[in-house]
Design an enzyme around this catalytic site. Structure first.
Site, short mmCIF file in Angstrom:
data_model
loop_
_atom_site.label_atom_id
_atom_site.label_comp_id
_atom_site.label_asym_id
_atom_site.label_seq_id
_atom_site.Cartn_x
_atom_site.Cartn_y
_atom_site.Cartn_z
N ASP A 101 -8.46 3.90 -2.74
CA ASP A 101 -9.32 4.25 -1.62
C ASP A 101 -10.46 5.17 -2.03
OD1 ASP A 101 -7.51 2.80 -0.20
OD2 ASP A 101 -6.46 4.51 0.66
N GLU A 130 2.70 4.83 -4.20
CA GLU A 130 2.70 5.70 -5.39
C GLU A 130 4.04 6.42 -5.65
OE1 GLU A 130 -0.90 4.34 -4.26
OE2 GLU A 130 0.25 5.71 -3.01
N ASP A 134 0.85 -1.19 0.00
CA ASP A 134 0.00 0.00 0.00
C ASP A 134 0.89 1.25 0.00
OD1 ASP A 134 -2.34 1.46 0.07
OD2 ASP A 134 -2.76 1.10 2.19
#
Length: 638
Positions: free
Chosen positions: A586, A513, A510
Site C-alpha cells: 500500500d 504479514e 491481504d
C-alpha cells in the site's frame, strides 16, 4: 479513501511514521552481533571430519566458550553448495524452514582431494569448483579455475547464540554464566538478552538470545541485487552501522522511499554479478533478518610482503555481505553460476518457478476501495462497455462481506452474489474477492466457531488463542504453519462451504504479514505460539507464504485440478512464486511511488517472483493531477 481535502498534502506528510517501526539501533540482536561478534573466533576440527554420501560434517569450536557447533557441507546438483551450521547438542531443536524448497535437493558426493588437520579441500569431481575449508580460524573459500570466487567467515563474523535454560530455572544455580554472550549484568537490558522493550511492548524470550550471523566476501564483485522487499534502487547500496537492509514483513502504508526498512515481503536471496561470473546467496531463514553490504573498491596495486621481498600485487574489488537473523540455524545455499541464466536455474531448482497464471489474469483488473453494492458493480461494468474499454476482472474489498467476516456476503449490499457473477460471466469476466488471515471473534460466525473448536488459531504465550485488532475488530489469527489448518482452510473455498461463490471467483490475500493494528510494529508479538510449539519470532516472514499456499491449493481442489488458480498476496517469502502473484503493498498515488515501483518490480522478478505488480491508491490520483497541472500552469486548479 477520499481524495477531497488532500490537495495540499505532500509526500512527506503522507509518508509512514517511522517511530512506529524499529530502526537497526532498536533491534537487540543487531546490537549484540555488532558489539560482541569480534570477541569470539571459531576453529574447525577437521581431523575428525567425516565425508559421507550426502554431506561432509565437522565440528566448529568457539575459542571463547569452548562450545561446539556442527557444520555440514553439501554438494547439490547443478553447481550448488549448501552450508548448514547448528548447535551440536541444543537444549531443544532449533527451527528449520520447511516447505520453501520444492523437494529435498539431490546431493552429489563431495570428494576430498587433499586435507589434513589445518585444511580440507572438497570437490564434486566433475567441474572445476572446489570448496577449501581452513581450520584456524575457520574459513571456507569457493574456488573456480584456481581463483577464489567467494569466501565465508573471512571477516570472522560467524555468530551463534546457544539456546539456554530459562532464567527462572537458572536462578537456583550458583553459576549463572552466560554460555553464548559475554555480557555483564548491567548490559543485560541494553542487549535484550531475555526481554526486549519497544514502546509499551515487552518481548519476553523464554530461551534467551538465539541469533545467528555469518559473513560472505564476494571477490571481484561490486554489483549486487535482490533481497526484496525495499523501496530502494535496483542495485543494492552500501550500508553503514545502523543502516542495514531489514527483512521483516510489516504493514507499512505509505512506506518511505529510498529506505532500507522492512515492508510487506521478504526474500533472503541476493545475486552478485560481474562480467565473467554471476553468483547467488540464498539465506534460508524465516526470522527477522538484517543484511549489511560493504564494497571495497579495486586498488591498482598494494605492497605485499613475500618473504624478504616486497612485491606489488593488483587487488580486485570485493563486496562483503553480512547476514544476521534473530533465531533459527545457519542454512545457506551458494549458487555458483557461472552465468546469470545458470543462477536463475539454480534458484528455481531450489524454490520453484513462477506458477503459470490463468490467461484472464494477464488482462486489465478493475479495483477500488470500495464498491458499494451489486448495483454499483453493475453500473461500473456497464460503463466499461459503454466507453468500449476492455477489462477482464472486477475486484471486491472487505466491504462486500457481512461485517468483515470472510467467506460471507453482506445480505443488503450483495443479496444475490451468484447473479452478479453470472452477469460478469456472460461477458467472459471474472471476480476477485479478499480473504485475510484474521477471523472475527464471534460465536455466531461459523468459520470462527469451527476454527476455535479445532484449535486452529495462533496461541498467545500463556496458551490461549492470540487475539489482536484488525479490520473486523477483535480477531484471532489462523495458524497457517499447521498443515491441518491449511487443509481445512483450503476446504473453505468449495462451493458448498463458500455460499454464493462460483467458479469465476478468485482470491486476494491481504493483511497477512500478519497485520495487527495494536501490536508491536503493527504485527504479531514474537512470543506468540504456532504449531509445533514454535514461537512466532522463528517463522514470522513465512506466515503469509503459508496462507497463499493454502488458498492456491483450495482453488485447485475446487476445480478438481482442471483450472489454474489466481491468488494475489501482499506478504511473501522465497518460493511464493509457486502459488501466484505478489504486489508491492500500500502506497499513495504520488509520482515518486510510481517511479520507485520500477526497481521494486525488477528486484522481485530477479528473485523468482516475476508475476508481480504495483498498486497505486487512485483515490488520491486526482490530487496528483491537480498539483501537476497547477505547477505547469502557475495557477489554481479544481
Amino acid at each position: 479513501m477520499e481524495a477531497a481535502g488532500k490537495e495540499e498534502i505532500s509526500v512527506e506528510d503522507e509518508a509512514v511514521d517511522k517511530n512506529i517501526f524499529k530502526d537497526c539501533s532498536k533491534i537487540a540482536f543487531y546490537r549484540r552481533q555488532k558489539q560482541l561478534s569480534r570477541r569470539a573466533t571459531y576453529q574447525a576440527s577437521l581431523d575428525s571430519a567425516t565425508i559421507g554420501k550426502d554431506s561432509t560434517k565437522f565440528q566448529i569450536i568457539s575459542e571463547t566458550t569452548k562450545v561446539s557447533l556442527l557444520a555440514e557441507v553439501y554438494g547439490i546438483e547443478g553447481n550448488i553448495f549448501r552450508l548448514k551450521i547448528n548447535e551440536e547438542t541444543p537444549l531443544k531443536p532449533r527451527y528449520e524452514v520447511l516447505d520453501v524448497l520444492t523437494s529435498k535437493p539431490s546431493t552429489v558426493r563431495l570428494i576430498s582431494c587433499s586435507g589434513d588437520a589445518d585444511s580440507l579441500v572438497l570437490t564434486d569431481g566433475k567441474g572445476d569448483l572446489k570448496c577449501n575449508i581452513t581450520a584456524n580460524p575457520f574459513k571456507i573459500d569457493l574456488v573456480s579455475q584456481e581463483e577464489v570466487v567467494m569466501s565465508i567467515n573471512s571477516l570472522g563474523q560467524l555468530y551463534f547464540e546457544h539456546l539456554q535454560i530459562p532464567l527462572k530455572q537458572r536462578a537456583a544455580k550458583e553459576n549463572k554464566e552466560d554460555t553464548s554472550v559475554d555480557a555483564s549484568q548491567e548490559d543485560q537490558e541494553d542487549l535484550g538478552l531475555w526481554e526486549e522493550k519497544f514502546g509499551k511492548f515487552v518481548d519476553v524470550k523464554v530461551n534467551g538470545p538465539a541469533s545467528v550471523g555469518l559473513d560472505f566476501s564476494l571477490h571481484g564483485f561490486e554489483h549486487l541485487y535482490g533481497i526484496p522487499q525495499h523501496a530502494e534502487s535496483h542495485q543494492l547500496k552500501n550500508t553503514s552501522d545502523g543502516d542495514a537492509y531489514r527483512l521483516y514483513n510489516l504493514d507499512v502504508y505509505g512506506y518511505k522511499i529510498h529506505d532500507k526498512m522492512g515492508i510487506y515481503g521478504s526474500v533472503p536471496y541476493l545475486l552478485a554479478h560481474k562480467l565473467s561470473r554471476t553468483v547467488g546467496i540464498f539465506w534460508l531463514n524465516a526470522s527477522e533478518t538484517l543484511v549489511e553490504i560493504n564494497t571495497e573498491p579495486a586498488v591498482k596495486y598494494t605492497l605485499t610482503q613475500m618473504g624478504p621481498v616486497a612485491a606489488k600485487q593488483k587487488v580486485r574489488c570485493r563486496t562483503d555481505v553480512h547476514w544476521m537473523s534473530e533465531s533459527g540455524i545457519i542454512d545457506v545455499f551458494l549458487l555458483t553460476g557461472p552465468t546469470p541464466s545458470d543462477v536463475f536455474k539454480q534458484y528455481s531448482y531450489l524454490t520453484g518457478t513462477q506458477a503459470m497464471p490463468p490467461l484472464f489474469s494477464l488482462g486489465y483488473h478493475q479495483c477500488r476501495w470500495n464498491y458499494e453494492d451489486e448495483q454499483d458493480i453493475k453500473e461500473v461494468d456497464a460503463g466499461f462497455d459503454e466507453h468500449d474499454i476492455p477489462y477482464d476482472v472486477m475486484w471486491l474489498d472487505i466491504e462486500h462481506t457481512e461485517g468483515k467476516r470472510y467467506f460471507t456476503w453482506d445480505k443488503k449490499r450483495f443479496p444475490n452474489p451468484k447473479r452478479m457473477q453470472e452477469l460478469l460471466r456472460s461477458k467472459n469476466r471474472k471476480l476477485v474477492v479478499i480473504s485475510d488471515p484474521h477471523i472475527k471473534i464471534d460465536p455466531n460466525y461459523s468459520v470462527y466457531v469451527k476454527a476455535k473448536e479445532q484449535g486452529f488459531f495462533v496461541r498467545n504465550h500463556e496458551g490461549g488463542d492470540f487475539e489482536g485488532v484488525c479490520w473486523p475488530g477483535l480477531s484471532s489469527y489462523l495458524d497457517f504453519t499447521n498443515p491441518k489448518v491449511r487443509e481445512w482452510y483450503s476446504g473453505l473455498f468449495t462451493f458448498s462451504a463458500y455460499q454464493g461463490s462460483t467458479d469465476i471467483l478468485y482470491i486476494w490475500n491481504d493483511m497477512n504479514e500478519p497485520s495487527v493494528f495494536r501490536g508491536p510494529e503493527l504485527t504479531m508479538q514474537k512470543n506468540a505460539i504456532h504449531h509445533g510449539n514454535w514461537e512466532h519470532r522463528e517463522l514470522h516472514n513465512i506466515y503469509g507464504f503459508y496462507q497463499q499456499m493454502a488458498t492456491a491449493e483450495g482453488l485447485i481442489q475446487r476445480s478438481k485440478g482442471k483450472e489454474r488458480p489466481f491468488v494475489l498476496t501482499r506478504s511473501f517469502f522465497a518460493g511464493s512464486q509457486k502459488y501466484g502473484a505478489v504486489w508491492t503493498g500500500d502506497n499513495t498515488a504520488e509520482w515518486s511511488y510510481l517511479k520507485i515501483s520500477i526497481p521494486m518490480l525488477l528486484t522481485l522478478s530477479i528473485t523468482g517472483i516475476s508475476f508481480c505488480g504495483v498498486l497505486q491508491f487512485l483515490s488520491c490520483l486526482s490530487c496528483c493531477f491537480r498539483k501537476e497541472i497547477k505547477g505547469r500552469l502557475g495557477g489554481s486548479v479544481r
